[in-house]
Motif scaffolding. Structure first.
Motif, PDB file in Angstrom:
ATOM      1  N   ARG A 139       0.890 -25.804  55.230  1.00 35.87           N
ATOM      2  CA  ARG A 139       2.136 -25.026  55.225  1.00 35.87           C
ATOM      3  C   ARG A 139       2.039 -23.817  54.295  1.00 35.87           C
ATOM      4  O   ARG A 139       1.483 -23.900  53.214  1.00 35.87           O
ATOM      5  CB  ARG A 139       3.308 -25.907  54.770  1.00 35.87           C
ATOM      6  CG  ARG A 139       3.830 -26.815  55.858  1.00 35.87           C
ATOM      7  CD  ARG A 139       4.793 -27.810  55.285  1.00 35.87           C
ATOM      8  NE  ARG A 139       4.155 -28.540  54.177  1.00 35.87           N
ATOM      9  CZ  ARG A 139       4.772 -29.433  53.431  1.00 35.87           C
ATOM     10  NH1 ARG A 139       6.057 -29.695  53.651  1.00 35.87           N
ATOM     11  NH2 ARG A 139       4.155 -30.050  52.461  1.00 35.87           N
ATOM     12  N   VAL A 140       2.582 -22.713  54.773  1.00 30.68           N
ATOM     13  CA  VAL A 140       2.657 -21.508  53.949  1.00 30.68           C
ATOM     14  C   VAL A 140       4.139 -21.167  53.824  1.00 30.68           C
ATOM     15  O   VAL A 140       4.775 -20.792  54.786  1.00 30.68           O
ATOM     16  CB  VAL A 140       1.877 -20.343  54.583  1.00 30.68           C
ATOM     17  CG1 VAL A 140       2.012 -19.095  53.724  1.00 30.68           C
ATOM     18  CG2 VAL A 140       0.416 -20.715  54.731  1.00 30.68           C
ATOM     19  N   GLN A 141       4.662 -21.366  52.627  1.00 36.77           N
ATOM     20  CA  GLN A 141       6.102 -21.222  52.443  1.00 36.77           C
ATOM     21  C   GLN A 141       6.424 -20.365  51.236  1.00 36.77           C
ATOM     22  O   GLN A 141       5.565 -20.094  50.404  1.00 36.77           O
ATOM     23  CB  GLN A 141       6.728 -22.613  52.231  1.00 36.77           C
ATOM     24  CG  GLN A 141       6.639 -23.504  53.436  1.00 36.77           C
ATOM     25  CD  GLN A 141       7.228 -24.873  53.150  1.00 36.77           C
ATOM     26  OE1 GLN A 141       6.870 -25.526  52.174  1.00 36.77           O
ATOM     27  NE2 GLN A 141       8.163 -25.288  53.979  1.00 36.77           N
ATOM     28  N   LYS A 142       7.679 -19.948  51.168  1.00 35.91           N
ATOM     29  CA  LYS A 142       8.115 -19.267  49.950  1.00 35.91           C
ATOM     30  C   LYS A 142       9.370 -19.930  49.401  1.00 35.91           C
ATOM     31  O   LYS A 142      10.130 -20.548  50.152  1.00 35.91           O
ATOM     32  CB  LYS A 142       8.363 -17.782  50.216  1.00 35.91           C
ATOM     33  CG  LYS A 142       9.554 -17.496  51.103  1.00 35.91           C
ATOM     34  CD  LYS A 142       9.781 -16.005  51.204  1.00 35.91           C
ATOM     35  CE  LYS A 142      10.859 -15.721  52.241  1.00 35.91           C
ATOM     36  NZ  LYS A 142      11.014 -14.308  52.509  1.00 35.91           N
ATOM     37  N   LEU A 155       6.787 -18.887  55.609  1.00 31.38           N
ATOM     38  CA  LEU A 155       6.494 -17.496  55.292  1.00 31.38           C
ATOM     39  C   LEU A 155       5.988 -16.729  56.498  1.00 31.38           C
ATOM     40  O   LEU A 155       6.339 -15.572  56.711  1.00 31.38           O
ATOM     41  CB  LEU A 155       5.439 -17.444  54.176  1.00 31.38           C
ATOM     42  CG  LEU A 155       5.231 -16.094  53.515  1.00 31.38           C
ATOM     43  CD1 LEU A 155       6.506 -15.644  52.844  1.00 31.38           C
ATOM     44  CD2 LEU A 155       4.106 -16.163  52.517  1.00 31.38           C
ATOM     45  N   ILE A 156       5.145 -17.339  57.305  1.00 37.21           N
ATOM     46  CA  ILE A 156       4.499 -16.581  58.384  1.00 37.21           C
ATOM     47  C   ILE A 156       5.386 -16.445  59.612  1.00 37.21           C
ATOM     48  O   ILE A 156       5.630 -15.347  60.084  1.00 37.21           O
ATOM     49  CB  ILE A 156       3.135 -17.208  58.756  1.00 37.21           C
ATOM     50  CG1 ILE A 156       2.134 -16.836  57.659  1.00 37.21           C
ATOM     51  CG2 ILE A 156       2.650 -16.682  60.099  1.00 37.21           C
ATOM     52  CD1 ILE A 156       0.738 -17.283  57.911  1.00 37.21           C
ATOM     53  N   GLU A 167       8.237 -15.652  61.764  1.00 37.32           N
ATOM     54  CA  GLU A 167       9.312 -14.709  61.434  1.00 37.32           C
ATOM     55  C   GLU A 167      10.681 -15.262  61.826  1.00 37.32           C
ATOM     56  O   GLU A 167      10.805 -15.971  62.776  1.00 37.32           O
ATOM     57  CB  GLU A 167       9.070 -13.404  62.192  1.00 37.32           C
ATOM     58  CG  GLU A 167       7.685 -12.887  61.918  1.00 37.32           C
ATOM     59  CD  GLU A 167       7.681 -11.402  61.593  1.00 37.32           C
ATOM     60  OE1 GLU A 167       8.343 -10.662  62.334  1.00 37.32           O
ATOM     61  OE2 GLU A 167       7.086 -11.027  60.594  1.00 37.32           O
TER      62      GLU A 167
END
Lengths: 421, 75
Positions: free
Chosen positions: B56-59, B72-73, B75
């Motif tokens: 997972r790529v999160q903010k 994050l990725i 949209e």
């Protein structure tokens, strides 16, 4: 009624006041250089500033021979010269005739003082540096959500040990940046990140300043998770770099420090399995040998059957594993291709928007191009130095003037001057 | 410990122990095979983690109810 004049006349008048005033003529002024631009013409343009004010400045090519050092941004200098007004812009500037270095800039002094203080406290002690976790599950990143840093980390980590990436979108320059970075470090620790990357792209010492703030250094030192700093600059270390457990030269380098290479690990596993296979073959060979040599009462046939049954089972395990692995690798690959194209589309849109702006600007520029006016039968009148004459006040009877037309030039002498009512 | 619950680090470490055990010990066949099968399971576990798809790529975003995570990725 009060006198009415053109802007040019006003600026010209201010200029003459400035250039004649002894208060701003032949003076020494001290400040820090920034926005230094070295033009191919040989002129240096810059801003000279102190903590409260700034002034635009220029050093012309012919004055440059008087200085024995190469001016750089952030250099503290004492310059000698005069104030002059650039009539076309109504902007005044400092014309530097010469310049001396007056030691190092204030920011650098602040940096040195803080470095000394924290060093004395033992904050940079190598013994304080923690080892990075070998296989982190979550990497926390404190940086700008818009910069290249997070993009590079995401891209690079795709080929590394799989870990979640958790970004704290921080402000990395300007007022409040240090506080924002500190907040990010704390928040990501609370969220259970195993290792942190704190950084930004390169810039001037002012741009990087947040990473030289005491609160940032202390937050890094106090972070439960080890911290990798990635402040983009080649030579100088920020205080944050010194306080971090490891310093990475680039965001890509930071990701590579945080995560082991995936292929490397797979190779490692393969080597392990090779060793297992070899060791097992040894055991099996020893067994065969023993069975063959043993008394027939031991029923070697049955034992051999058992061995070959095990062998079959191993073969089957191998092939099952291989096909499962192939499928997974393909799925991962597709996922990264998808992520990449989403980023590409965004960049594409940005480029298009910038293109539109550029077109609009060039149309506007075209409309003020003086050559267009010459096409319509107007002419440009200049003095002997090539400066535009725009007022009757700039000429008198007998003045030599130049006339530039659409396709050629003429020289003329003024016969008579009259003011228009 | 069940291999499915082990972290990558634990699996790899156990695997390495098994490898040296197999290389050094003068083991009988049953014991050797037992170790071998366990090694295969551990290797599979490691490969599975390495090929994990749901990275997972999160903010983090600040909300009135505290910190929240957001992808994050996508949209």
């Amino acid at each position: 009624m009060a006198e009415t004049m053109t802007v040019t006349q006003l600026n010209t008048r201010v200029r003459s006041i400035l250039s004649e005033s002894p208060l701003v003529k032949d003076v020494w002024v001290t400040g820090e250089l920034s926005n230094l631009k070295k033009y191919p013409s040989g002129h240096y343009y810059f801003t000279l500033k102190d903590s409260a004010s700034e002034i635009r400045g220029v050093m012309f090519k012919n004055s440059r021979g008087r200085i024995d050092f190469e001016p750089e941004d952030n250099m503290k200098v004492t310059a000698f010269g005069r104030v002059d007004l650039y009539v076309e812009r109504g902007a005044y500037q400092f014309i530097a005739e010469t310049m001396q270095r007056s030691g190092v800039g204030d920011l650098y002094l602040a940096y040195e003082a803080l470095k000394k203080k924290l060093e004395a406290e033992g904050l940079f002690d190598p013994a304080r540096k923690r080892p990075l976790p070998l296989y982190p599950k979550v990497i926390g990143v404190v940086t700008s959500p818009a910069g290249a840093v997070i993009h590079d980390i995401i891209t690079t980590s795709g080929r590394l040990f799989p870990a979640d990436i958790l970004l704290y979108p921080a402000q990395v320059q300007g007022e409040g940046a240090a506080e924002s970075i500190v907040k990010g470090i704390k928040a990501l620790n609370k969220e259970g990140a195993d290792v942190l990357i704190v950084g930004r792209g390169g810039g001037s010492i002012e741009d990087l300043w947040a990473f030289n703030e005491e609160i940032v250094a202390r937050a890094i030192a106090a972070s439960e998770a080890p911290v990798i700093s990635a402040v983009g600059h080649e030579t100088d270390f920020t205080i944050a770099d010194l306080a971090a457990d490891v310093r990475a030269p680039t965001p890509t380098g930071a990701a590579e420090l945080a995560l082991r290479d995936r292929r490397e690990l797979i190779r490692h596993l393969d080597t392990d399995m090779l060793r297992v296979n070899r060791a097992l073959s040894g055991v099996l060979e020893r067994m065969h040998y023993r069975f063959k040599a043993a008394d027939s009462k031991l029923a070697p046939k049955r034992a051999e059957q058992r061995v070959s049954m095990h062998n079959m089972r191993l073969d089957e395990l191998h092939s099952r594993m291989d096909s499962a692995l192939r499928y997974r690798t393909e799925a991962v690959r597709r996922r990264f291709i998808r992520a990449d194209s989403a980023v590409d589309a965004r960049v594409q849109r940005m480029v298009e928007n910038n293109g539109k702006d550029l077109r609009r600007f060039s149309e506007r520029l075209e409309s003020v191009n003086p050559m267009k006016v010459l096409d319509r039968g107007y002419a440009l009148v200049t003095d002997e130095d090539g400066r535009a004459i725009t007022s009757f006040g700039q000429v008198g009877a007998g003045t030599n003037i130049g006339i530039t037309m659409k396709d050629g030039k003429a020289e003329a002498e003024v016969k008579k001057v009259e003011m228009r009512r | 410990m069940n291999a499915e619950e082990m972290t990558f680090e634990e699996s790899l470490k156990t695997l390495e122990q098994l490898v040296s055990e197999l290389e050094n010990g003068n083991l009988d066949l049953d014991k050797a095979l037992e170790i071998y099968e366990r090694a295969i399971v551990l290797r599979e576990r490691c490969r599975k983690i390495l090929d994990e798809c749901d990275r997972r790529v999160q903010k983090l975003i600040e909300t009135s109810e505290g910190m929240k995570r957001e992808d994050l990725i996508s949209e």
